[in-house]
Write an enzyme that holds these catalytic residues in place. Structure first.
Site, PDB file in Angstrom:
ATOM      1  N   ARG A 175       0.825  -1.207   0.000  1.00 55.33           N
ATOM      2  CA  ARG A 175       0.000   0.000   0.000  1.00 55.33           C
ATOM      3  C   ARG A 175       0.860   1.259   0.000  1.00 55.33           C
ATOM      4  O   ARG A 175       2.019   1.236   0.384  1.00 55.33           O
ATOM      5  CB  ARG A 175      -0.916   0.009   1.230  1.00 55.33           C
ATOM      6  CG  ARG A 175      -2.076  -0.964   1.140  1.00 55.33           C
ATOM      7  CD  ARG A 175      -2.980  -0.895   2.355  1.00 55.33           C
ATOM      8  NE  ARG A 175      -2.277  -1.215   3.588  1.00 55.33           N
ATOM      9  CZ  ARG A 175      -1.873  -0.317   4.471  1.00 55.33           C
ATOM     10  NH1 ARG A 175      -2.107   0.982   4.277  1.00 55.33           N
ATOM     11  NH2 ARG A 175      -1.229  -0.680   5.573  1.00 55.33           N
ATOM     12  N   LYS A 320      -8.465  -2.255   1.477  1.00 62.15           N
ATOM     13  CA  LYS A 320      -8.317  -1.347   2.617  1.00 62.15           C
ATOM     14  C   LYS A 320      -9.076  -0.033   2.409  1.00 62.15           C
ATOM     15  O   LYS A 320      -9.476   0.614   3.376  1.00 62.15           O
ATOM     16  CB  LYS A 320      -6.837  -1.082   2.900  1.00 62.15           C
ATOM     17  CG  LYS A 320      -6.114  -2.311   3.474  1.00 62.15           C
ATOM     18  CD  LYS A 320      -6.798  -2.857   4.728  1.00 62.15           C
ATOM     19  CE  LYS A 320      -5.982  -3.940   5.399  1.00 62.15           C
ATOM     20  NZ  LYS A 320      -6.716  -4.593   6.513  1.00 62.15           N
ATOM     21  N   HIS A 339     -10.414  -3.826  13.299  1.00 62.55           N
ATOM     22  CA  HIS A 339      -9.331  -4.481  12.547  1.00 62.55           C
ATOM     23  C   HIS A 339      -8.859  -5.658  13.397  1.00 62.55           C
ATOM     24  O   HIS A 339      -7.937  -5.540  14.193  1.00 62.55           O
ATOM     25  CB  HIS A 339      -8.192  -3.484  12.305  1.00 62.55           C
ATOM     26  CG  HIS A 339      -7.146  -4.017  11.380  1.00 62.55           C
ATOM     27  ND1 HIS A 339      -5.825  -3.656  11.467  1.00 62.55           N
ATOM     28  CD2 HIS A 339      -7.222  -4.884  10.348  1.00 62.55           C
ATOM     29  CE1 HIS A 339      -5.136  -4.281  10.524  1.00 62.55           C
ATOM     30  NE2 HIS A 339      -5.962  -5.034   9.837  1.00 62.55           N
ATOM     31  N   SER A 357       1.209  -6.647  12.595  1.00 62.34           N
ATOM     32  CA  SER A 357       1.944  -7.663  11.839  1.00 62.34           C
ATOM     33  C   SER A 357       3.010  -8.332  12.713  1.00 62.34           C
ATOM     34  O   SER A 357       3.736  -7.658  13.439  1.00 62.34           O
ATOM     35  CB  SER A 357       2.605  -6.979  10.645  1.00 62.34           C
ATOM     36  OG  SER A 357       3.206  -7.947   9.834  1.00 62.34           O
ATOM     37  N   LYS A 361      -1.559 -12.872  15.161  1.00 57.18           N
ATOM     38  CA  LYS A 361      -3.024 -12.728  15.068  1.00 57.18           C
ATOM     39  C   LYS A 361      -3.641 -13.834  14.203  1.00 57.18           C
ATOM     40  O   LYS A 361      -4.601 -14.497  14.610  1.00 57.18           O
ATOM     41  CB  LYS A 361      -3.360 -11.346  14.484  1.00 57.18           C
ATOM     42  CG  LYS A 361      -4.855 -11.063  14.420  1.00 57.18           C
ATOM     43  CD  LYS A 361      -5.156  -9.664  13.919  1.00 57.18           C
ATOM     44  CE  LYS A 361      -4.935  -9.521  12.438  1.00 57.18           C
ATOM     45  NZ  LYS A 361      -5.570  -8.325  11.868  1.00 57.18           N
ATOM     46  N   THR A 362      -3.068 -14.044  13.007  1.00 54.57           N
ATOM     47  CA  THR A 362      -3.618 -15.058  12.087  1.00 54.57           C
ATOM     48  C   THR A 362      -3.434 -16.450  12.678  1.00 54.57           C
ATOM     49  O   THR A 362      -4.356 -17.267  12.683  1.00 54.57           O
ATOM     50  CB  THR A 362      -2.931 -14.969  10.708  1.00 54.57           C
ATOM     51  OG1 THR A 362      -3.054 -13.622  10.238  1.00 54.57           O
ATOM     52  CG2 THR A 362      -3.567 -15.892   9.699  1.00 54.57           C
ATOM     53  N   ASP A 376      -9.674 -10.690   9.572  1.00 58.46           N
ATOM     54  CA  ASP A 376      -9.093  -9.348   9.491  1.00 58.46           C
ATOM     55  C   ASP A 376     -10.026  -8.171   9.776  1.00 58.46           C
ATOM     56  O   ASP A 376      -9.604  -7.194  10.372  1.00 58.46           O
ATOM     57  CB  ASP A 376      -8.485  -9.171   8.090  1.00 58.46           C
ATOM     58  CG  ASP A 376      -7.507  -8.003   8.018  1.00 58.46           C
ATOM     59  OD1 ASP A 376      -6.674  -7.869   8.929  1.00 58.46           O
ATOM     60  OD2 ASP A 376      -7.577  -7.230   7.059  1.00 58.46           O
ATOM     61  N   ARG A 441       1.370 -12.404  -1.135  1.00 54.77           N
ATOM     62  CA  ARG A 441       0.031 -12.579  -0.551  1.00 54.77           C
ATOM     63  C   ARG A 441      -0.801 -13.606  -1.314  1.00 54.77           C
ATOM     64  O   ARG A 441      -0.606 -13.801  -2.507  1.00 54.77           O
ATOM     65  CB  ARG A 441      -0.726 -11.250  -0.613  1.00 54.77           C
ATOM     66  CG  ARG A 441      -0.115 -10.127   0.214  1.00 54.77           C
ATOM     67  CD  ARG A 441      -0.632 -10.158   1.624  1.00 54.77           C
ATOM     68  NE  ARG A 441      -0.154  -9.041   2.422  1.00 54.77           N
ATOM     69  CZ  ARG A 441      -0.696  -8.699   3.581  1.00 54.77           C
ATOM     70  NH1 ARG A 441      -1.721  -9.374   4.056  1.00 54.77           N
ATOM     71  NH2 ARG A 441      -0.210  -7.689   4.271  1.00 54.77           N
TER      72      ARG A 441
END
Length: 657
Positions: A175, A320, A339, A357, A361-362, A376, A441
């Site tokens: 991004r 996003k 988020h 990051s 979390k994932t 997410d 990704r």
């Protein structure tokens, strides 16, 4: 068959004789020959004719003309979306791939809806060449159709050995937050968070319209354009209709996976979208335009309900951008946009996972004993939680089957793989290769995760887990937070990672991102924090701070907390075991830490026990406390409500020394 050995043909070859067998059929001509007279006709039999891309529902044949009317309405709606602001009509559109349409298409204009086709008389005062051409609309194509489009038309598109589509996002592989702008008008100037620390960079409406015109003109100049009509938010009472107009099959497939896919019935009644994205990312913005600082510009106009992308083909900008939109629209409906990851136990207990990051979390929200609601983006309304998206956008760097089997197995036909490197011949992906970017990704539909809960909704959360990877090694592995502390740590959005390890030991770097997603929030962070606290209080949810980082010293001297221990901590939160534990309060941060957890060594629960040098521990603890205080200065001037009581309460919940 037999050879007549004695006789030879004129050309020297022996004559072949067929011996007729009485009982067996030697040559079967019993199948009816194909009806086709030419190869083209044969190919035309291969594909069944249907409505453009949306199959008709039910078994009844449509009334004569209804299919054409439906197509006409869709095209009129899309033509209106693509209408220039300086010309009278939208572009002439026709459905389908130009490669398959030799005949002259029928004209559809946005503002000549009620005229017959032959009555189109161009007005020569403002006619242009672009107004004479057709733009072919490829509408809500299926993944298979989009694979074909990408491979035929987009260099860098390949099918990998697992069946996923490998693509390249071009020069931008992440991004561009400094190029993302929001129109500042009478309403947004009062409502949104502007200034120091804010992610919202302003632009005026005139500049937005210049960029919109540039994007629309570029899209209309193309022979074909992809249009996706889809939904955001699984909560049926609060779902949004979004339209994505893009120049690349890759972008269309990405959004097909990431947004919620409509049923044929929903698509027939889609009507006018609530929000439209114009993705002209291959085309740069004009650097001479006011506010532009590079050839990239991602612009959101909340009043017009539009977003324009110029100068970047990174697909994550669309995802996003829509998340930013939800961060604006949902709080106005008293719904909290988050988020976060979200999962649910077999008994219906829901947990939210916040974390930047590298915090896990994932990994921690993906749990084989629990249902995945989403990885997410979520909404928390008066009737529970809902996933905003219809898919997952997972990091692929160093992905392995052993560590993350669910993500590994989701990379199959229909999945978009961005910027990965693969072996040329067998097309096996090398997930450790960073040649294109480290930010590789995979985007896939949420149904590709076996324990996904469809529809992606759940009851009110019982636990709110804030994850931090503390490379300073002074935060406890788990702490129970009161409401004010939950707000403080939610607004702080802390983690500390190591900048790089190439040249020996490096100092950890503290990172703070308000609400664990500062780049996407629209209002001041305290607005989201106050909403979170209110919902937690109303529903009786508990806040937890979990450190997945270092213990026994900072990075370089201590060691990272074992994932197995963190999983035991998370299990104890889910089961309710930790609610009944005995707690001790720490100094400086004032955190409540449990004295014991089943399956976790008790000595690691209080970080001071694990540091050989207690003075060094105290120094590092005070250093981290100072970093928290400095970061929070930007929020102290903002009042919540009519007085400053809540602000004072949140401040008091921070480090105290």
């Amino acid at each position: 068959m037999g050879l007549n050995n004695g006789m030879a043909m004129n050309n020297g070859l022996a004559k072949i004789e067929t011996q007729k067998l009485k009982e067996e059929i030697c040559h079967d001509d019993s199948a009816v020959p194909v009806k086709a007279q030419t190869l083209e006709e044969l190919h035309s039999l291969q594909v069944k004719k249907s409505g453009p891309n949306t199959p008709m529902t039910g078994i009844q044949q449509p009334v004569f003309g209804s299919e054409a009317d439906k197509n006409k309405q869709q095209l009129e709606s899309i033509s209106a979306s693509l209408a220039s602001l300086t010309r009278e009509t939208g572009p002439k559109l026709v459905k389908g791939d130009p490669a398959k349409q030799p005949e002259t298409p029928r004209v559809v204009h946005a503002s000549h809806q009620h005229q017959h086709q032959h009555q189109h008389t161009p007005q020569f005062s403002n006619i242009t060449d672009s107004a004479l051409k057709f733009t072919h609309i490829l509408y809500n194509l299926s993944p298979a159709e989009l694979y074909e489009q990408a491979i035929q038309n987009e260099k860098g598109s390949f099918i990998t050995s697992s069946g996923a589509l490998a693509t390249l996002s071009g020069a931008k592989t992440g991004r561009s937050p400094r190029d993302k702008r929001v129109v500042k008008d009478e309403t947004t100037s009062q409502e949104l968070w502007w200034g120091k620390g804010s992610p919202n960079i302003e632009m005026d409406e005139k500049t937005f319209l210049i960029n919109r015109e540039r994007a629309v003109d570029y899209l209309c100049s193309l022979e074909k354009v992809y249009v996706n009509d889809q939904f955001l938010n699984w909560d049926p009472m609060n779902k949004l209709k979004v339209r994505i107009v893009s120049a690349r099959a890759y972008h269309s497939l990405f959004m097909h996976n990431m947004c919620i896919r409509p049923t044929p019935e929903e698509l027939e009644n889609f009507g006018t979208p609530d929000f439209t994205i114009y993705n002209a990312g291959k085309f740069p913005c004009n650097r001479y335009t006011h506010y532009m600082t590079s050839s990239t510009s991602i612009d959101i106009n909340l009043a017009r309900k539009e977003m324009v992308i110029l100068g970047t083909q990174y697909a994550g900008e669309m995802k996003k951008g829509l998340f930013s939109l939800m961060h604006y629209l949902m709080p106005k409906r008293q719904i909290l946009s988050l988020h976060s990851g979200c999962n649910m136990g077999k008994d219906g207990d829901v947990a939210l996972f916040f974390g930047l990051s590298g915090t896990g979390k994932t990994t921690l929200s993906t749990d084989h004993n629990r249902y995945l609601i989403g990885d997410d983006e979520h909404c928390w309304s008066d009737h529970g939680v809902s996933n905003i998206e219809g898919g997952c956008y997972a990091k692929c760097i160093d992905l392995s089957r052993e560590k993350e089997p669910d993500i590994w197995n989701a990379i199959k036909f229909g999945t978009v793989l961005e910027n990965v490197v693969f072996e040329e011949h067998i097309r096996e992906v090398d997930y450790s290769d960073k040649s294109v970017t480290e930010n590789t990704r995979a985007a896939y539909p949420i149904e590709y995760i076996p324990n996904a809960k469809i529809p992606c909704v759940g009851p009110h959360p019982k636990n709110v887990i804030l994850l931090a990877c503390d490379a300073f090694g002074v935060l406890p592995p788990v702490s129970k937070l009161n409401l004010a502390q939950t707000m403080y740590h939610f607004i702080s959005g802390y983690t500390a990672l190591v900048a790089g390890t190439e040249d020996g030991i490096k100092e950890p770097t503290a990172t703070f991102s308000a609400c664990f997603g500062a780049a996407f929030i629209m209002f001041h962070p305290t607005k989201y924090a106050a909403m979170l606290a209110e919902k937690m209080q109303k529903q009786g949810a508990t806040g937890w701070l979990v450190n997945t980082g270092w213990s026994g010293g900072s990075y370089g001297s201590g060691s990272r907390i074992k994932l197995a221990h963190t999983r035991k901590i998370i299990d104890a939160i889910h089961s309710g075991e930790l609610l009944n534990a005995n707690y001790t309060k720490t100094e400086v941060f004032g955190l409540e830490i449990p004295n014991e957890i089943k399956g976790v060594p008790s000595e690691i629960l209080d970080p001071v026990n694990t540091w050989p040098n207690k003075n060094s521990y105290k120094e590092t603890l005070l250093k981290l406390g100072g970093l928290f205080k400095k970061n929070f200065e930007v929020f102290t001037n903002h009042k919540i409500g009519t007085d400053s009581n809540l602000t004072d309460e949140i401040l008091a919940a921070g480090p105290n020394f």
